[in-house]
Enzyme design. Structure first.
Site, PDB file in Angstrom:
ATOM      1  N   GLN A 190       0.854  -1.196   0.000  1.00 56.70           N
ATOM      2  CA  GLN A 190       0.000   0.000   0.000  1.00 56.70           C
ATOM      3  C   GLN A 190       0.887   1.242   0.000  1.00 56.70           C
ATOM      4  O   GLN A 190       0.388   2.358  -0.066  1.00 56.70           O
ATOM      5  CB  GLN A 190      -0.890   0.001   1.246  1.00 56.70           C
ATOM      6  CG  GLN A 190      -1.834  -1.198   1.304  1.00 56.70           C
ATOM      7  CD  GLN A 190      -2.418  -1.370   2.698  1.00 56.70           C
ATOM      8  OE1 GLN A 190      -3.490  -0.866   2.994  1.00 56.70           O
ATOM      9  NE2 GLN A 190      -1.717  -2.065   3.561  1.00 56.70           N
ATOM     10  N   VAL A 242       3.672   4.046  -1.211  1.00 54.35           N
ATOM     11  CA  VAL A 242       3.943   4.730  -2.475  1.00 54.35           C
ATOM     12  C   VAL A 242       5.392   5.229  -2.506  1.00 54.35           C
ATOM     13  O   VAL A 242       5.760   6.011  -3.365  1.00 54.35           O
ATOM     14  CB  VAL A 242       2.960   5.916  -2.670  1.00 54.35           C
ATOM     15  CG1 VAL A 242       1.525   5.430  -2.775  1.00 54.35           C
ATOM     16  CG2 VAL A 242       3.091   6.959  -1.549  1.00 54.35           C
ATOM     17  N   HIS A 288      -1.735   1.366  -4.210  1.00 54.51           N
ATOM     18  CA  HIS A 288      -2.166   2.760  -4.119  1.00 54.51           C
ATOM     19  C   HIS A 288      -1.345   3.680  -5.015  1.00 54.51           C
ATOM     20  O   HIS A 288      -1.256   4.881  -4.761  1.00 54.51           O
ATOM     21  CB  HIS A 288      -2.113   3.219  -2.648  1.00 54.51           C
ATOM     22  CG  HIS A 288      -3.102   2.483  -1.787  1.00 54.51           C
ATOM     23  ND1 HIS A 288      -3.046   2.450  -0.414  1.00 54.51           N
ATOM     24  CD2 HIS A 288      -4.193   1.740  -2.129  1.00 54.51           C
ATOM     25  CE1 HIS A 288      -4.058   1.711   0.050  1.00 54.51           C
ATOM     26  NE2 HIS A 288      -4.756   1.267  -0.963  1.00 54.51           N
ATOM     27  N   CYS A 292      -0.856  17.759 -23.723  1.00 56.24           N
ATOM     28  CA  CYS A 292      -2.142  18.454 -23.924  1.00 56.24           C
ATOM     29  C   CYS A 292      -2.267  19.747 -23.118  1.00 56.24           C
ATOM     30  O   CYS A 292      -3.250  20.465 -23.269  1.00 56.24           O
ATOM     31  CB  CYS A 292      -3.297  17.510 -23.586  1.00 56.24           C
ATOM     32  SG  CYS A 292      -3.504  17.264 -21.812  1.00 56.24           S
ATOM     33  N   SER A 316      -2.345  -1.128   9.354  1.00 59.19           N
ATOM     34  CA  SER A 316      -3.408  -1.082  10.362  1.00 59.19           C
ATOM     35  C   SER A 316      -4.638  -1.852   9.915  1.00 59.19           C
ATOM     36  O   SER A 316      -5.576  -2.020  10.691  1.00 59.19           O
ATOM     37  CB  SER A 316      -3.786   0.375  10.647  1.00 59.19           C
ATOM     38  OG  SER A 316      -4.215   1.002   9.461  1.00 59.19           O
TER      39      SER A 316
HETATM   40  P1  OAD Z   1      -1.347   3.026   8.823  1.00 54.04           P
HETATM   41  O1  OAD Z   1      -0.688   4.311   9.201  1.00 54.04           O
HETATM   42  O2  OAD Z   1      -2.826   2.986   8.833  1.00 54.04           O
HETATM   43  O3  OAD Z   1      -0.853   1.855   9.765  1.00 54.04           O
HETATM   44  C1  OAD Z   1       0.520   1.571   9.946  1.00 54.04           C
HETATM   45  C2  OAD Z   1       0.648   0.435  10.935  1.00 54.04           C
HETATM   46  O4  OAD Z   1       2.013   0.160  11.073  1.00 54.04           O
HETATM   47  C3  OAD Z   1       0.087   0.729  12.341  1.00 54.04           C
HETATM   48  O5  OAD Z   1      -0.757  -0.347  12.763  1.00 54.04           O
HETATM   49  C4  OAD Z   1       1.347   0.824  13.209  1.00 54.04           C
HETATM   50  O6  OAD Z   1       1.149   0.333  14.522  1.00 54.04           O
HETATM   51  C5  OAD Z   1       2.302  -0.073  12.453  1.00 54.04           C
HETATM   52  N1  OAD Z   1       3.734   0.196  12.673  1.00 54.04           N
HETATM   53  C6  OAD Z   1       4.350   1.359  13.009  1.00 54.04           C
HETATM   54  N2  OAD Z   1       5.676   1.197  13.071  1.00 54.04           N
HETATM   55  C7  OAD Z   1       5.928  -0.100  12.764  1.00 54.04           C
HETATM   56  C8  OAD Z   1       7.105  -0.889  12.637  1.00 54.04           C
HETATM   57  N3  OAD Z   1       8.327  -0.378  12.831  1.00 54.04           N
HETATM   58  N4  OAD Z   1       6.954  -2.202  12.293  1.00 54.04           N
HETATM   59  C9  OAD Z   1       5.729  -2.734  12.099  1.00 54.04           C
HETATM   60  N5  OAD Z   1       4.581  -2.041  12.204  1.00 54.04           N
HETATM   61  C10 OAD Z   1       4.674  -0.744  12.512  1.00 54.04           C
HETATM   62  O7  OAD Z   1      -0.737   2.625   7.388  1.00 54.04           O
HETATM   63  P2  OAD Z   1      -1.340   1.613   6.309  1.00 54.04           P
HETATM   64  O8  OAD Z   1      -2.031   0.481   6.953  1.00 54.04           O
HETATM   65  O9  OAD Z   1      -0.249   1.328   5.365  1.00 54.04           O
HETATM   66  O10 OAD Z   1      -3.942   4.970   1.486  1.00 54.04           O
HETATM   67  O11 OAD Z   1      -2.395   2.543   5.620  1.00 54.04           O
HETATM   68  C11 OAD Z   1      -3.150   2.025   4.561  1.00 54.04           C
HETATM   69  C12 OAD Z   1      -3.572   3.149   3.660  1.00 54.04           C
HETATM   70  O12 OAD Z   1      -4.245   4.152   4.428  1.00 54.04           O
HETATM   71  C13 OAD Z   1      -2.422   3.918   3.026  1.00 54.04           C
HETATM   72  O13 OAD Z   1      -1.868   3.280   1.909  1.00 54.04           O
HETATM   73  C14 OAD Z   1      -3.102   5.197   2.631  1.00 54.04           C
HETATM   74  C15 OAD Z   1      -3.907   5.448   3.882  1.00 54.04           C
HETATM   75  O14 OAD Z   1      -5.129   6.115   3.711  1.00 54.04           O
HETATM   76  C16 OAD Z   1      -4.090   5.913   0.540  1.00 54.04           C
HETATM   77  O15 OAD Z   1      -3.520   6.991   0.608  1.00 54.04           O
HETATM   78  C17 OAD Z   1      -5.005   5.540  -0.578  1.00 54.04           C
END
Ligand code: OAD
Length: 241
Positions: free
Chosen positions: A99, A101, A117, A150, A189
């Site tokens: 997810q 970028v 994403h 364009c 998350s």
């Molecule tokens: P989140 O910010 O929602 O969650 C990140 C997770 O990583 C959390 O549960 C943290 O506890 C955990 N975390 C933090 N540090 C860590 C580490 N060192 N090792 C392991 N885990 C750790 O990020 P994503 O789940 O990636 O979408 O978010 C998903 C999507 O939500 C993103 O791609 C973005 C956002 O809206 C778009 O922009 C379309």
């Protein structure tokens, strides 16, 4: 805390990996949610919502130029390296979905990364009738760049709220999850669809499901095996060949 035992990777033929912002924390990049997360900014909901294009483009480019600069200033960490090593050792067995970028999986040497994403390092035209293909771009823009073909404004090739995920990425997810026998999610998350549903789809296929995350994220009860801690510490042990 002692290191977890390596997963018996030889037992699995179709491994699906899903990563989120947590795998890049060890590289110094922020997550989206939680303290210090990108989504804490008050105006962010407006900037990353497709309904507010094209008026939001100056702010969107400021945000993504900053994200490009931060990602370029970061180096891949041991979590990215462990994933890349597994992919290189088992190229036919592993499909990596991210997810993120930030391009760090590619810079760690991952040969194939399905970017659900989009990518902060790609740019495309905002005019859907323009035939300029999305292109690799690491420039930092102080104002909104214009399409060389364009003249319409360009935009970062990332998925904004209210937009569909890239069609090819969705098709690859469907086919990988249909045959998956090991599903491992790390640093996410589990709050954003469709990636949040991957664990359920993998379990329906009969896969063993494993979560590596700093905390018991939403949906962690759906996994067979949960390793709480830093992805950069746990993944090298779990994925050791
Ligand atoms: P989140 O910010 O929602 O969650 C990140 C997770 O990583 C959390 O549960 C943290 O506890 C955990 N975390 C933090 N540090 C860590 C580490 N060192 N090792 C392991 N885990 C750790 O990020 P994503 O789940 O990636 O979408 O978010 C998903 C999507 O939500 C993103 O791609 C973005 C956002 O809206 C778009 O922009 C379309």
């Amino acid at each position: 805390m002692s290191s977890p035992k390596p997963l018996p990777l030889d037992l699995y033929r179709h491994i699906v990996l899903l990563t989120g912002a947590g795998v890049s924390v060890g590289s110094g990049l922020p997550t989206y949610r939680g303290t210090g997360g990108l989504w804490e900014r008050e105006d962010i909901a407006w900037i990353v919502d497709a309904r507010f294009l094209p008026g939001s483009l100056p702010d969107l480019w400021r945000l993504y130029s900053r994200r490009r600069a931060d990602a370029l200033g970061a180096a891949p960490n041991a979590a990215h390296a462990a994933v890349a090593a597994l992919q290189r050792a088992r190229p036919d067995a592993v499909t990596l979905f991210t997810q993120n970028v930030d391009g760090l999986h590619q810079r760690a040497g991952s040969p194939d990364v399905v970017e659900l994403h989009g990518s902060a390092f790609r740019t495309r035209c905002t005019d859907p009738s323009c035939n300029l293909p999305s292109f690799a771009d690491d420039q930092l823009y102080a104002s909104v760049p214009l399409c060389p073909r364009c003249g319409a404004p360009l935009r970062p090739d990332v998925v904004l709220f209210g937009e569909m995920l890239p069609d090819l990425a969705l098709r690859r997810a469907q086919s990988a999850l249909d045959e998956c026998d090991l599903f491992l999610a790390a640093g996410t998350s589990g709050t954003v669809w469709p990636a949040a549903a991957f664990v359920r789809l993998a379990a329906q296929t009969g896969a063993r499901t494993v979560l590596v995350n700093l905390d018991a994220a939403m949906g962690s009860e759906e996994f067979d095996e949960v390793h709480l801690g830093k992805a950069e510490d746990i993944l090298p042990a779990l994925l050791s060949l």
